[in-house]
Write an enzyme that holds these catalytic residues in place. Structure first.
Site, mmCIF file in Angstrom:
data_model
loop_
_atom_site.group_PDB
_atom_site.id
_atom_site.type_symbol
_atom_site.label_atom_id
_atom_site.label_comp_id
_atom_site.label_asym_id
_atom_site.label_seq_id
_atom_site.Cartn_x
_atom_site.Cartn_y
_atom_site.Cartn_z
ATOM 1 N N ALA A 70 0.847 -1.202 0.000
ATOM 2 C CA ALA A 70 0.000 0.000 0.000
ATOM 3 C C ALA A 70 0.876 1.242 0.000
ATOM 4 C CB ALA A 70 -0.920 -0.003 1.218
ATOM 5 N N ASP A 71 0.355 2.288 -0.585
ATOM 6 C CA ASP A 71 1.061 3.571 -0.558
ATOM 7 C C ASP A 71 0.040 4.691 -0.692
ATOM 8 O OD1 ASP A 71 4.059 4.483 -0.600
ATOM 9 O OD2 ASP A 71 2.981 5.870 -1.901
#
Length: 202
Positions: free
Chosen positions: A78-79
Site C-alpha cells: 500500500a502507498d
C-alpha cells in the site's frame, strides 16, 4: 476464532501502525514485513507524475518485492500520495518542514490517493486506488505550532504532517471519502478481493 481461512497469514509489506490496525480490526491474520525498496528512486525512474498512478506504482512494487521472498504467500502493498493541485507532498523532514507543509495546506482542499495491491510470487493479482478530499481549517502560525508541540515527532511519519487517527483530526473542517482511504489502505476493495479468493469467511 478467526475469519481468516488462508493456510498461512497474509503479509503486509509495511510497518504502518494505521495499516496494521486496520487489518487487525478486520480480523485478518497477518505478518508485517516492510518492503526494502527505494520509493523515490522507483517514482523518479517511472516518469509518472499523477498522484493516483504513483500511489498504485509504489503499492505494486512493495507487494512484488516482498512476495518474491515469500513463495506462495499473499502480500499486500500500500502507498499514499498527497496532492495540492499539481503539487505532490512527501513526509516532512522535520518540524520546520512540517510547519511549511501545514501553512500551505491550511484553509485549502487537497486529495489523498491510497493505492493497494496484492501480489503472490512476484505477480500482481489485485490492485485498486481510492481518493479522499480533505479540507483543512484556516490555521495561523500559533495554531500550527501548538499542534506540532502536541503531536511531536509523529508528524514526520505521515505525508502532510498529520495523522487523522490522532491529533491531526483537529486540523480539518471537512473530509470527503472513506476512513480507510484517509488512513492509507482501501480496505473495502481489498476485503472483496480476499473474499473472492476464499481467504476470509464472512
Amino acid at each position: 476464532m478467526t475469519i481468516w481461512r488462508g493456510k498461512v497469514p497474509l503479509i503486509l509489506a509495511s510497518q504502518s501502525q494505521a495499516r496494521k490496525m486496520l487489518l487487525a480490526n478486520a480480523g485478518l491474520a497477518f505478518e508485517a514485513m516492510p518492503a526494502d525498496i527505494d520509493e523515490r528512486g522507483v517514482q523518479d525512474d517511472s516518469g509518472l507524475t499523477h498522484p493516483r498512478e504513483i500511489a498504485l506504482l509504489l503499492a505494486r512494487e512493495k507487494a512484488k518485492a516482498v512476495s518474491r521472498k515469500n513463495n506462495g504467500r499473499y502480500v499486500v502493498g500500500a502507498d499514499q500520495t498527497l496532492a495540492l493541485g499539481e503539487r505532490l507532498f512527501s513526509k516532512p523532514a522535520g518540524r520546520a518542514h512540517a510547519m511549511a507543509q501545514l501553512r500551505d495546506l491550511a484553509g485549502r482542499s487537497h486529495e489523498l490517493y491510497s493505492g493497494v495491491a496484492v501480489a503472490r510470487d512476484g505477480k500482481i493479482l489485485f490492485e485498486d486506488v481510492s481518493v479522499a478530499r480533505m479540507t483543512m481549517r484556516s490555521l495561523d502560525d500559533g495554531a500550527i505550532a501548538a499542534y506540532l508541540d502536541e503531536a511531536g515527532d509523529a508528524v514526520t511519519s505521515s505525508v502532510g504532517a498529520y495523522q487523522l487517527e490522532g491529533l491531526g483530526i483537529h486540523l480539518f473542517e471537512r473530509i470527503e471519502g472513506d476512513h480507510f482511504t484517509v488512513l492509507g489502505l482501501p480496505l473495502l476493495p481489498l476485503l472483496a478481493f480476499l473474499r473472492r479468493e476464499r481467504l476470509v469467511e464472512i
